[in-house]
Design a protein around this motif. Structure first.
Motif, PDB file in Angstrom:
ATOM      1  N   VAL A  93       0.794  -1.088  -0.159  1.00 27.59           N
ATOM      2  CA  VAL A  93      -0.110  -0.087  -0.080  1.00 27.59           C
ATOM      3  C   VAL A  93       1.119   1.205  -0.045  1.00 27.59           C
ATOM      4  O   VAL A  93       0.561   2.150  -0.830  1.00 27.59           O
ATOM      5  N   LEU A  94       1.895   1.276   0.793  1.00 25.13           N
ATOM      6  CA  LEU A  94       2.792   2.360   0.865  1.00 25.13           C
ATOM      7  C   LEU A  94       3.645   2.667  -0.370  1.00 25.13           C
ATOM      8  O   LEU A  94       3.667   3.840  -0.884  1.00 25.13           O
ATOM      9  N   ASP A  95       3.961   1.419  -0.806  1.00 23.31           N
ATOM     10  CA  ASP A  95       4.884   1.701  -2.034  1.00 23.31           C
ATOM     11  C   ASP A  95       4.013   2.074  -3.043  1.00 23.31           C
ATOM     12  O   ASP A  95       4.515   3.074  -3.969  1.00 23.31           O
ATOM     13  N   LEU A  96       2.719   1.900  -3.391  1.00 20.81           N
ATOM     14  CA  LEU A  96       1.618   2.356  -4.167  1.00 20.81           C
ATOM     15  C   LEU A  96       1.782   3.689  -4.035  1.00 20.81           C
ATOM     16  O   LEU A  96       1.577   4.852  -5.049  1.00 20.81           O
ATOM     17  N   LEU A  97       1.393   4.249  -3.075  1.00 19.12           N
ATOM     18  CA  LEU A  97       0.930   5.808  -2.570  1.00 19.12           C
ATOM     19  C   LEU A  97       2.236   6.473  -2.566  1.00 19.12           C
ATOM     20  O   LEU A  97       2.096   7.815  -3.087  1.00 19.12           O
ATOM     21  N   LEU A  98       3.318   5.944  -2.570  1.00 18.74           N
ATOM     22  CA  LEU A  98       4.593   6.686  -2.869  1.00 18.74           C
ATOM     23  C   LEU A  98       4.980   6.895  -4.148  1.00 18.74           C
ATOM     24  O   LEU A  98       5.848   7.839  -4.573  1.00 18.74           O
ATOM     25  N   THR A  99       4.435   6.008  -5.118  1.00 13.43           N
ATOM     26  CA  THR A  99       4.810   6.245  -6.667  1.00 13.43           C
ATOM     27  C   THR A  99       4.584   7.862  -7.016  1.00 13.43           C
ATOM     28  O   THR A  99       5.210   8.238  -7.679  1.00 13.43           O
ATOM     29  N   GLU A 100       3.219   8.377  -6.296  1.00 19.44           N
ATOM     30  CA  GLU A 100       3.075   9.829  -6.629  1.00 19.44           C
ATOM     31  C   GLU A 100       2.452  10.317  -5.422  1.00 19.44           C
ATOM     32  O   GLU A 100       1.192  10.390  -5.068  1.00 19.44           O
ATOM     33  N   PRO A 101       3.214  10.675  -4.461  1.00 21.03           N
ATOM     34  CA  PRO A 101       2.756  11.036  -3.074  1.00 21.03           C
ATOM     35  C   PRO A 101       1.875  12.291  -2.933  1.00 21.03           C
ATOM     36  O   PRO A 101       1.201  12.293  -1.894  1.00 21.03           O
ATOM     37  N   GLY A 102       1.697  12.949  -3.874  1.00 21.19           N
ATOM     38  CA  GLY A 102       0.994  14.230  -3.825  1.00 21.19           C
ATOM     39  C   GLY A 102      -0.290  14.002  -4.557  1.00 21.19           C
ATOM     40  O   GLY A 102      -1.270  14.948  -4.744  1.00 21.19           O
TER      41      GLY A 102
END
Length: 102
Positions: free
Chosen positions: A8-17
């Motif tokens: 989940v975090l890796d997915l969200l970090l792909t485009e953190p904004g």
């Protein structure tokens, strides 16, 4: 940190904004909704995420309202630090087909 939380975090970090809605996270991680939504709730409770309901009329949109999730500044920092501390995420094992074939 569990593999599921890392996904989940890796997915969200792909485009953190960028805000992402729940089923988009389900699709992006390949995890079932029953796994994703408790993770999102815990991350929001810890201050790593914020969420909001979209402002749309479900009848006009032809679908239910979406809840959007966004990493907070703290969440971005902590998720990146956790990724550095953690081991690489292993690739999923191939699923055996009937008869033992892959």
């Amino acid at each position: 940190m569990t593999l599921q939380v890392r996904l989940v975090l890796d997915l969200l970090l792909t485009e953190p904004g960028t805000e992402r809605f729940g089923l988009e996270i389900v699709d992006g991680t390949g995890l079932p909704p029953g796994t994703i939504y408790p993770i999102l709730a815990r991350l929001e409770h810890s201050g790593w995420l914020t969420s909001r309901w979209e402002d749309v009329d479900p009848h006009e949109a032809g679908r239910p309202r979406r809840r959007y999730y966004l990493l907070t500044a703290t969440g971005v920092t902590e998720a990146r630090a956790a990724a550095v501390r953690g081991r690489p995420i292993p690739a999923p094992a191939p699923r055996a087909l009937p008869g033992g074939a892959y």
